[in-house]
Scaffold this active site. Structure first.
Site, PDB file in Angstrom:
ATOM      1  CB  CYS A  50      -0.941   0.003   1.204  1.00 19.99           C
ATOM      2  SG  CYS A  50      -0.104  -0.100   2.794  1.00 19.99           S
ATOM      3  CG  ASN A  51       2.650   2.831   3.004  1.00 22.84           C
ATOM      4  OD1 ASN A  51       1.768   3.642   2.748  1.00 22.84           O
ATOM      5  ND2 ASN A  51       2.781   2.285   4.195  1.00 22.84           N
ATOM      6  NE  ARG A  52       8.424   0.433   0.624  1.00 18.70           N
ATOM      7  CZ  ARG A  52       9.298   1.437   0.737  1.00 18.70           C
ATOM      8  NH1 ARG A  52      10.125   1.711  -0.263  1.00 18.70           N
ATOM      9  NH2 ARG A  52       9.361   2.152   1.845  1.00 18.70           N
ATOM     10  CB  THR A 193      -7.198   1.591  15.147  1.00 21.96           C
ATOM     11  OG1 THR A 193      -6.830   2.695  14.315  1.00 21.96           O
ATOM     12  CG2 THR A 193      -6.342   1.614  16.405  1.00 21.96           C
TER      13      THR A 193
END
Length: 418
Positions: A50-52, A193
């Site tokens: 999701c981040n890279r 969370t």
């Protein structure tokens, strides 16, 4: 052969671009096949989270290499090249090795030192080995990055302290209760969370988990994953007395757990202590609960102070980790250069052995025909010497003609001449 790392991440591109450049798991094999069909690509690994999204490649050096790979990435995802170029980074050889080691160690993550990325890198590598990994240097680079990540975790405190709200909540619970294997936890909410909290608690073998949520369907999916019981929000008042720990994170505009509710629960528990961790904004637990004896209430602000302190500790550990990465990168590049020399040595030895075998065969044939043994041996020695020194002699002569003294000295040194 050149090692490359190129891609985008949370620091260089917004999520709107990252989601367009990502590779879905069900199409990863197809993407790898397409990538390896490019003539310059010898081996490849695709890391997409999701981040890279990153490509790790072993390639043959050629003109316009960067242009060709960017074009492939844009064509595959139907992207405008200019949109991608502004966010794309490109690392080669030493920098590519260092980048992968930093990624695997959590040094390049959104949450510094987070451990999940190592598993994601390992999965990307495993996926690439299903008929796609063709370059031993690339494989060795990944294997080395795994050992470096392990060394970073072992020799530094990069992962010792909680730096996410979910992890901090679980860390707090583990600090207050000697063992989670004897406690019951009530989770209020079923968002991202709480999902992370539930997974952390499962890893620490909590005795029982109860999930209370407005919609049962969403809570049931999480409950099935972590082995929890699902109840409605309206059941909290009745079931609160069972909980040693309550962790709440909903989007409710009003408190869900009030002072009177906790008072009744404590009375039923004969004042056995309760830990309440409220990580919702607005708050899920009335602040007055914190004034009750044996009710220990922590808010998201309390957790943020823990996180800030721990993040400072992680940053200090990251300095040590960067030193490890720099050292390991240097060692890997030395190995890589040695591999290049090894191939040259093998070729040179093979060439010399071919000359030896050819001339020896001719000498043996001459002996079988009754030729003079001494003359044949002298002829063999003379021809072998001339054939072996022919190429170095031509290089020495050319360097002399060019007036290239530096090359002459290198050749002299290579030939072992004083």
């Amino acid at each position: 052969m050149t090692l490359l790392a190129l891609g985008i991440n949370h620091k260089t591109a917004p999520v709107s671009l990252r989601e367009r450049v990502s590779f879905s798991p069900d199409k990863l094999d197809q993407a790898l096949d397409s990538l390896l069909a490019q003539p310059m690509v010898q081996g490849g690994v695709v890391l997409s989270t999701c981040n890279r999204t990153e490509l790790y490649l072993s390639v043959e050096e050629q003109d316009n290499l960067q242009e060709a790979l960017i074009r492939w990435l844009c064509d595959y995802h139907n992207l405008n090249e200019e949109d991608l170029r502004k966010s794309l980074y490109w690392h080669q050889d030493n920098d590519a090795v260092s980048h992968l080691m930093r990624v695997a160690s959590g040094l390049d993550s959104l949450v510094l030192g987070e451990p999940q990325i190592l598993g994601q890198v390992k999965k990307a590598f495993a996926d690439s080995q299903k008929g796609h990994m063709k370059a031993s240097e690339l494989e060795r680079m990944f294997q080395k990055s795994f050992s470096v990540a392990k060394r970073v975790r072992t020799e530094t405190d990069i992962g010792a302290s909680a730096v996410s709200v979910a992890f901090a909540a679980c860390t707090l619970a583990r600090q207050i209760f000697e063992s989670l294997s004897t406690v019951t936890v009530l989770l209020v909410g079923a968002g991202e969370t709480i999902e992370l909290v539930a997974r952390h608690l499962r890893e620490h073998k909590v005795q029982k988990m109860i999930i209370a949520n407005r919609t049962r369907e969403r809570a049931q999916i999480l409950a099935d994953e972590v082995g929890a019981e699902v109840i409605a929000l309206s059941d909290i008042d009745e079931r609160l007395r069972e909980a040693d720990i309550i962790i709440s994170s909903t989007a409710s505009p009003l408190p869900i757990i009030g002072k009177g509710m906790v008072e009744r629960a404590l009375k039923s528990r004969r004042n056995q202590p309760m830990l309440l961790v409220d990580i919702a904004v607005p708050r899920d637990v009335e602040p007055e609960v914190g004034k009750l004896a044996n009710a220990y209430l922590y808010s998201v602000d309390d957790l943020q102070s823990i996180i800030s302190h721990n993040l400072a500790q992680r940053k200090a550990a990251a300095v040590e980790a960067e030193t490890i990465v720099a050292q390991e990168t240097s060692e890997f590049m030395s190995w890589l250069r040695a591999q290049s020399a090894s191939e040259t040595i093998r070729e040179y030895r093979s060439q010399a052995e071919h000359i030896r075998d050819e001339l020896t065969a001719k000498a043996l044939a001459a002996l079988e025909q009754g030729g003079d043994a001494q003359a044949i041996m002298q002829d063999l020695a003379w021809k072998l010497t001339n054939r072996l020194i022919h190429a170095p002699t031509k290089s020495l002569q050319q360097a002399a003609r060019d007036g290239d003294n530096e090359r002459l000295n290198i050749l002299r040194d290579s030939l072992g001449l004083e």
